[in-house]
Write a protein that holds these residues in place. Structure first.
Motif, mmCIF file in Angstrom:
data_model
loop_
_atom_site.group_PDB
_atom_site.id
_atom_site.type_symbol
_atom_site.label_atom_id
_atom_site.label_comp_id
_atom_site.label_asym_id
_atom_site.label_seq_id
_atom_site.Cartn_x
_atom_site.Cartn_y
_atom_site.Cartn_z
ATOM 1 N N LEU A 46 0.830 -1.208 0.000
ATOM 2 C CA LEU A 46 0.000 0.000 0.000
ATOM 3 C C LEU A 46 0.862 1.255 0.000
ATOM 4 O O LEU A 46 0.628 2.188 -0.783
ATOM 5 C CB LEU A 46 -0.928 -0.011 1.216
ATOM 6 N N ASP A 47 1.876 1.262 0.847
ATOM 7 C CA ASP A 47 2.759 2.431 0.899
ATOM 8 C C ASP A 47 3.496 2.635 -0.423
ATOM 9 O O ASP A 47 3.649 3.760 -0.901
ATOM 10 C CB ASP A 47 3.775 2.279 2.029
ATOM 11 N N ARG A 48 3.945 1.535 -1.015
ATOM 12 C CA ARG A 48 4.680 1.622 -2.282
ATOM 13 C C ARG A 48 3.798 2.168 -3.402
ATOM 14 O O ARG A 48 4.206 3.090 -4.134
ATOM 15 C CB ARG A 48 5.217 0.241 -2.669
ATOM 16 N N THR A 49 2.603 1.629 -3.538
ATOM 17 C CA THR A 49 1.739 2.074 -4.629
ATOM 18 C C THR A 49 1.212 3.488 -4.393
ATOM 19 O O THR A 49 1.013 4.245 -5.349
ATOM 20 C CB THR A 49 0.581 1.092 -4.836
ATOM 21 N N ASN A 50 0.994 3.857 -3.139
ATOM 22 C CA ASN A 50 0.619 5.242 -2.852
ATOM 23 C C ASN A 50 1.696 6.208 -3.319
ATOM 24 O O ASN A 50 1.420 7.227 -3.966
ATOM 25 C CB ASN A 50 0.390 5.434 -1.345
ATOM 26 N N GLU A 51 2.938 5.879 -2.991
ATOM 27 C CA GLU A 51 4.050 6.764 -3.357
ATOM 28 C C GLU A 51 4.253 6.783 -4.869
ATOM 29 O O GLU A 51 4.526 7.842 -5.449
ATOM 30 C CB GLU A 51 5.328 6.312 -2.644
ATOM 31 N N GLU A 52 4.129 5.628 -5.520
ATOM 32 C CA GLU A 52 4.278 5.581 -6.976
ATOM 33 C C GLU A 52 3.260 6.489 -7.658
ATOM 34 O O GLU A 52 3.584 7.215 -8.608
ATOM 35 C CB GLU A 52 4.109 4.143 -7.462
ATOM 36 N N TRP A 53 2.018 6.451 -7.174
ATOM 37 C CA TRP A 53 0.975 7.286 -7.771
ATOM 38 C C TRP A 53 1.289 8.769 -7.574
ATOM 39 O O TRP A 53 1.198 9.562 -8.510
ATOM 40 C CB TRP A 53 -0.381 6.955 -7.166
ATOM 41 N N VAL A 54 1.636 9.146 -6.349
ATOM 42 C CA VAL A 54 1.871 10.555 -6.047
ATOM 43 C C VAL A 54 3.028 11.104 -6.880
ATOM 44 O O VAL A 54 2.955 12.220 -7.406
ATOM 45 C CB VAL A 54 2.121 10.744 -4.536
ATOM 46 N N VAL A 55 4.084 10.337 -7.011
ATOM 47 C CA VAL A 55 5.224 10.792 -7.818
ATOM 48 C C VAL A 55 4.800 10.990 -9.278
ATOM 49 O O VAL A 55 5.134 12.000 -9.906
ATOM 50 C CB VAL A 55 6.389 9.789 -7.720
ATOM 51 N N THR A 56 4.040 10.041 -9.801
ATOM 52 C CA THR A 56 3.567 10.170 -11.187
ATOM 53 C C THR A 56 2.642 11.377 -11.348
ATOM 54 O O THR A 56 2.709 12.112 -12.343
ATOM 55 C CB THR A 56 2.827 8.889 -11.618
ATOM 56 N N ALA A 57 1.774 11.604 -10.350
ATOM 57 C CA ALA A 57 0.781 12.678 -10.434
ATOM 58 C C ALA A 57 1.391 14.069 -10.327
ATOM 59 O O ALA A 57 0.697 15.065 -10.586
ATOM 60 C CB ALA A 57 -0.277 12.493 -9.350
ATOM 61 N N ARG A 58 2.655 14.166 -9.997
ATOM 62 C CA ARG A 58 3.293 15.483 -9.909
ATOM 63 C C ARG A 58 3.380 16.175 -11.261
ATOM 64 O O ARG A 58 3.617 17.372 -11.331
ATOM 65 C CB ARG A 58 4.674 15.349 -9.257
ATOM 66 N N ARG A 59 3.170 15.423 -12.339
ATOM 67 C CA ARG A 59 3.178 16.046 -13.664
ATOM 68 C C ARG A 59 1.820 16.642 -14.020
ATOM 69 O O ARG A 59 1.667 17.272 -15.066
ATOM 70 C CB ARG A 59 3.585 15.017 -14.717
ATOM 71 N N ILE A 60 0.798 16.438 -13.178
ATOM 72 C CA ILE A 60 -0.547 16.969 -13.418
ATOM 73 C C ILE A 60 -0.631 18.385 -12.852
ATOM 74 O O ILE A 60 -0.226 18.631 -11.712
ATOM 75 C CB ILE A 60 -1.615 16.078 -12.751
ATOM 76 N N SER A 61 -1.177 19.306 -13.614
ATOM 77 C CA SER A 61 -1.339 20.680 -13.129
ATOM 78 C C SER A 61 -2.409 20.728 -12.041
ATOM 79 O O SER A 61 -3.318 19.884 -12.009
ATOM 80 C CB SER A 61 -1.748 21.603 -14.276
ATOM 81 N N PRO A 62 -2.334 21.723 -11.141
ATOM 82 C CA PRO A 62 -3.380 21.862 -10.135
ATOM 83 C C PRO A 62 -4.782 21.973 -10.741
ATOM 84 O O PRO A 62 -5.733 21.378 -10.228
ATOM 85 C CB PRO A 62 -2.991 23.131 -9.385
ATOM 86 N N GLN A 63 -4.925 22.737 -11.827
ATOM 87 C CA GLN A 63 -6.251 22.899 -12.428
ATOM 88 C C GLN A 63 -6.781 21.577 -12.967
ATOM 89 O O GLN A 63 -7.951 21.240 -12.781
ATOM 90 C CB GLN A 63 -6.208 23.930 -13.558
ATOM 91 N N LEU A 64 -5.920 20.822 -13.639
ATOM 92 C CA LEU A 64 -6.365 19.528 -14.158
ATOM 93 C C LEU A 64 -6.662 18.566 -13.009
ATOM 94 O O LEU A 64 -7.614 17.783 -13.086
ATOM 95 C CB LEU A 64 -5.303 18.936 -15.089
ATOM 96 N N LEU A 65 -5.878 18.642 -11.949
ATOM 97 C CA LEU A 65 -6.133 17.785 -10.788
ATOM 98 C C LEU A 65 -7.501 18.087 -10.190
ATOM 99 O O LEU A 65 -8.262 17.171 -9.834
ATOM 100 C CB LEU A 65 -5.028 17.990 -9.746
ATOM 101 N N ILE A 66 -7.845 19.372 -10.107
ATOM 102 C CA ILE A 66 -9.177 19.751 -9.610
ATOM 103 C C ILE A 66 -10.260 19.194 -10.535
ATOM 104 O O ILE A 66 -11.271 18.651 -10.071
ATOM 105 C CB ILE A 66 -9.296 21.278 -9.490
ATOM 106 N N ASP A 67 -10.056 19.329 -11.832
ATOM 107 C CA ASP A 67 -11.049 18.826 -12.787
ATOM 108 C C ASP A 67 -11.247 17.317 -12.632
ATOM 109 O O ASP A 67 -12.385 16.820 -12.631
ATOM 110 C CB ASP A 67 -10.615 19.137 -14.217
ATOM 111 N N LEU A 68 -10.155 16.585 -12.502
ATOM 112 C CA LEU A 68 -10.240 15.128 -12.352
ATOM 113 C C LEU A 68 -10.919 14.753 -11.034
ATOM 114 O O LEU A 68 -11.782 13.863 -10.993
ATOM 115 C CB LEU A 68 -8.845 14.518 -12.428
#
Length: 283
Positions: free
Chosen positions: A84-106
């Motif tokens: 769980l910790d590994r996959t949580n961190e993998e997702w967060v690192v990948t999601a750093r390429r998403i803009s705040p506005q797009l993150l809000i939209d998603l």
């Protein structure tokens, strides 16, 4: 028939998902560029990282529970918490390429689906294990309450990081505290005591109440009410309680803030209470 009486009475948080989601999106839309990058209590994670983690929670819930799509599993011999910790961190690192506005939209789109999904679920049916509550399958009412309390916690963490008030109205905080206290019987599982031994936990302030964890013939059981002549009594503020249960403060820090009467050994054991499986990265 599986006896789940040790969990206490059911909680129905389904009407709260849409309200919390709307408040969360409103909170994110208020954030400045600087605030998105502020550190949170989760070591190594910014406000944006925590918001991205919530999106991951939503996606996992809908994909696995609604759609029956199970694409990810622990590696061979990998403990679930490590997975769980590994996959949580993998997702967060990948999601750093998403803009705040797009993150809000998603988050807006997927969160609305979460709010529509939970009312379709039979809360009394047995679902997946809620690992901080016990070893076996739990009813979906606890699974839903677990999700809601985690969303609320991440909402509060972002509010703390940006100096904003959180959702501390009793309509939100009450069910969150009630959910967190369901971890007490599992917390006490290895503590031996005579039948009838009781630990009474009183949470003060808005949304609080009194819970009793009582030793039965085979295990501890939870009651959402006071207990006559409890063996140990613990009084905590609502703020201290939710932070303790989500690892925001240590049991030792909670003990300093608590008022304890009676058996100190039992009280110390009860203050090991944890009501969340997710562990933030160490930086």
């Amino acid at each position: 028939m599986t006896d789940l009486s040790w969990l206490g009475p059911a909680i129905d948080v389904r009407p709260l998902f849409a309200k919390q989601h709307a408040a969360f999106i409103d909170l994110l839309r208020q954030l400045t560029s600087d605030e998105w990058l502020r550190p949170t209590i989760c070591p190594g994670w910014t406000v944006k990282d925590v918001a991205a983690h919530v999106l991951d929670d939503h996606i996992r819930r809908l994909s696995m529970h609604r759609d029956g799509f199970h694409a990810m599993h622990p590696r061979d011999a990998e403990p679930f918490t490590v997975y769980l910790d590994r996959t949580n961190e993998e997702w967060v690192v990948t999601a750093r390429r998403i803009s705040p506005q797009l993150l809000i939209d998603l988050l807006s789109t997927v969160g609305e689906q979460i709010a529509r999904f939970w009312p379709t679920v039979d809360l009394d049916a047995l679902g997946a294990r809620v690992r901080w509550a016990g070893p076996g399958p739990c009813p979906f009412w606890l699974d839903a309450a677990r999700d809601f309390s985690e969303y609320w916690t991440h909402h509060q963490q972002i509010c703390d990081a940006t100096g904003r008030p959180g959702l501390t109205d009793p309509q939100y905080l009450g069910p969150v505290l009630d959910t967190f206290l369901r971890a007490l019987p599992h917390t006490m599982r290895d503590v031996t005591a005579p039948k009838g031994t009781a630990i009474e936990v009183t949470v003060t302030g808005l949304g609080g109440g009194t819970w009793s964890c009582v030793r039965g013939s085979e295990a501890w059981k939870l009651q959402h009410q006071p207990f006559p002549a409890p063996t140990a009594q613990i009084e905590l503020s609502a703020d201290t309680t939710w932070r303790l249960c989500t690892r925001g403060i240590t049991p030792e820090q909670a003990a300093v803030r608590a008022h304890v009467r009676g058996d100190q050994h039992l009280a110390t054991a009860a203050l090991r209470l944890v009501s969340i499986m997710w562990t933030p990265p160490k930086g």
